[in-house]
Motif scaffolding. Structure first.
Motif, mmCIF file in Angstrom:
data_model
loop_
_atom_site.group_PDB
_atom_site.id
_atom_site.type_symbol
_atom_site.label_atom_id
_atom_site.label_comp_id
_atom_site.label_asym_id
_atom_site.label_seq_id
_atom_site.Cartn_x
_atom_site.Cartn_y
_atom_site.Cartn_z
ATOM 1 N N SER A 63 0.968 -1.375 0.003
ATOM 2 C CA SER A 63 -0.045 -0.011 -0.108
ATOM 3 C C SER A 63 1.034 1.287 -0.045
ATOM 4 O O SER A 63 0.435 2.171 -0.601
ATOM 5 N N GLU A 64 1.936 1.134 0.662
ATOM 6 C CA GLU A 64 2.815 2.324 0.744
ATOM 7 C C GLU A 64 3.482 2.448 -0.661
ATOM 8 O O GLU A 64 3.445 3.726 -1.267
ATOM 9 N N ASN A 65 3.897 1.519 -1.326
ATOM 10 C CA ASN A 65 4.623 1.623 -2.654
ATOM 11 C C ASN A 65 3.506 1.994 -3.567
ATOM 12 O O ASN A 65 3.866 2.859 -4.432
ATOM 13 N N GLN A 66 2.210 1.673 -3.572
ATOM 14 C CA GLN A 66 0.963 2.198 -4.389
ATOM 15 C C GLN A 66 0.814 3.686 -4.039
ATOM 16 O O GLN A 66 0.493 4.346 -5.074
ATOM 17 N N ALA A 67 0.696 4.335 -2.738
ATOM 18 C CA ALA A 67 0.910 5.511 -2.622
ATOM 19 C C ALA A 67 1.966 6.356 -3.187
ATOM 20 O O ALA A 67 1.678 7.455 -3.845
ATOM 21 N N TRP A 68 3.209 5.552 -3.037
ATOM 22 C CA TRP A 68 4.161 6.271 -3.721
ATOM 23 C C TRP A 68 4.093 6.549 -5.055
ATOM 24 O O TRP A 68 4.244 7.584 -5.924
ATOM 25 N N GLU A 69 3.742 5.319 -5.978
ATOM 26 C CA GLU A 69 3.407 5.564 -7.440
ATOM 27 C C GLU A 69 2.497 6.272 -8.026
ATOM 28 O O GLU A 69 2.749 7.110 -8.815
ATOM 29 N N ASN A 70 1.270 6.435 -7.067
ATOM 30 C CA ASN A 70 0.243 7.341 -7.461
ATOM 31 C C ASN A 70 0.791 8.767 -7.250
ATOM 32 O O ASN A 70 0.490 9.596 -8.201
ATOM 33 N N ALA A 71 1.200 9.110 -6.290
ATOM 34 C CA ALA A 71 1.860 10.344 -6.042
ATOM 35 C C ALA A 71 2.988 10.846 -6.958
ATOM 36 O O ALA A 71 2.783 12.047 -7.505
ATOM 37 N N MET A 72 3.771 10.006 -7.219
ATOM 38 C CA MET A 72 4.733 10.093 -8.138
ATOM 39 C C MET A 72 4.549 10.487 -9.513
ATOM 40 O O MET A 72 4.795 11.309 -10.535
ATOM 41 N N THR A 73 3.213 9.784 -9.933
ATOM 42 C CA THR A 73 2.618 9.873 -11.303
ATOM 43 C C THR A 73 2.093 11.136 -11.203
ATOM 44 O O THR A 73 2.132 11.847 -12.374
ATOM 45 N N PHE A 74 1.562 11.734 -10.390
ATOM 46 C CA PHE A 74 1.036 13.087 -10.217
ATOM 47 C C PHE A 74 2.165 14.224 -10.425
ATOM 48 O O PHE A 74 1.924 14.955 -11.264
ATOM 49 N N VAL A 75 3.352 13.947 -9.995
ATOM 50 C CA VAL A 75 4.356 14.862 -9.936
ATOM 51 C C VAL A 75 4.918 14.625 -11.410
ATOM 52 O O VAL A 75 5.467 15.927 -12.113
ATOM 53 N N ALA A 76 4.880 13.715 -11.941
ATOM 54 C CA ALA A 76 5.412 13.502 -13.416
ATOM 55 C C ALA A 76 4.697 13.960 -14.399
ATOM 56 O O ALA A 76 5.137 14.707 -15.379
ATOM 57 N N MET A 77 3.420 14.112 -13.972
ATOM 58 C CA MET A 77 2.507 14.845 -15.198
ATOM 59 C C MET A 77 2.469 16.365 -14.944
ATOM 60 O O MET A 77 2.230 16.964 -15.768
ATOM 61 N N PRO A 99 0.596 19.093 0.342
ATOM 62 C CA PRO A 99 1.456 18.408 -0.748
ATOM 63 C C PRO A 99 2.116 17.094 -0.410
ATOM 64 O O PRO A 99 3.149 17.441 -0.043
ATOM 65 N N THR A 100 1.246 15.962 0.227
ATOM 66 C CA THR A 100 2.043 15.091 0.930
ATOM 67 C C THR A 100 1.920 13.846 -0.136
ATOM 68 O O THR A 100 1.044 13.745 -0.955
ATOM 69 N N LEU A 101 2.514 12.851 0.154
ATOM 70 C CA LEU A 101 2.504 11.397 -0.567
ATOM 71 C C LEU A 101 1.158 10.990 -0.476
ATOM 72 O O LEU A 101 0.436 10.737 -1.611
ATOM 73 N N HIS A 102 0.469 11.110 0.641
ATOM 74 C CA HIS A 102 -0.929 10.267 0.880
ATOM 75 C C HIS A 102 -1.896 11.144 0.049
ATOM 76 O O HIS A 102 -2.855 10.674 -0.357
ATOM 77 N N SER A 103 -1.719 12.425 0.213
ATOM 78 C CA SER A 103 -2.857 13.548 -0.191
ATOM 79 C C SER A 103 -2.568 13.281 -1.907
ATOM 80 O O SER A 103 -3.765 12.960 -2.392
#
Length: 113
Positions: free
Chosen positions: A11-25, A77-81
């Motif tokens: 779940s933490e890795n999924q949160a990381w992937e989702n948040a970093m996808t937003f950053v990449a966009m 602006p957090t990973l989980h947010s």
């Protein structure tokens, strides 16, 4: 985007992937080039990260408005947010009739822009 070895559970890795996808966009091409060079000093790195953070927050608000979800005007602006916001956007897009492959294409297109 990948996974972060710091996080041990899925779940933490999924949160990381989702948040970093937003950053990449949200990142611009010139920012990617500077970031990937890895030659920034502490001050320049802090400035670049702050700029990317603001762009990511602005993109989140824009996409939430476009998807007719309730924009999170005071979100941190957090990973989980950012992870939760992308998750809610994907749900909204699915409710609008978009399929998973179409959603990922939209995300990939935005990253390439």
């Amino acid at each position: 985007v990948g996974i972060n070895p710091i996080f041990k559970d899925r779940s933490e890795n999924q949160a990381w992937e989702n948040a970093m996808t937003f950053v990449a966009m949200a990142m611009r091409d010139d920012q990617w080039k500077v970031f990937l060079k890895g030659e920034l000093n502490d001050v320049a790195s802090t400035r670049l990260c702050a700029e990317i953070e603001e762009q990511t927050k602005a993109l989140a608000l824009k996409l939430e408005s476009e998807a007719s979800t309730k924009p999170k005007l005071t979100a941190k602006p957090t990973l989980h947010s950012f992870s939760r916001r992308l998750k809610l956007l994907r749900i909204a897009w699915k409710q609008q009739g978009k399929e998973d492959d179409e959603i990922w294409k939209m995300i990939a297109d935005r990253i390439r822009d």
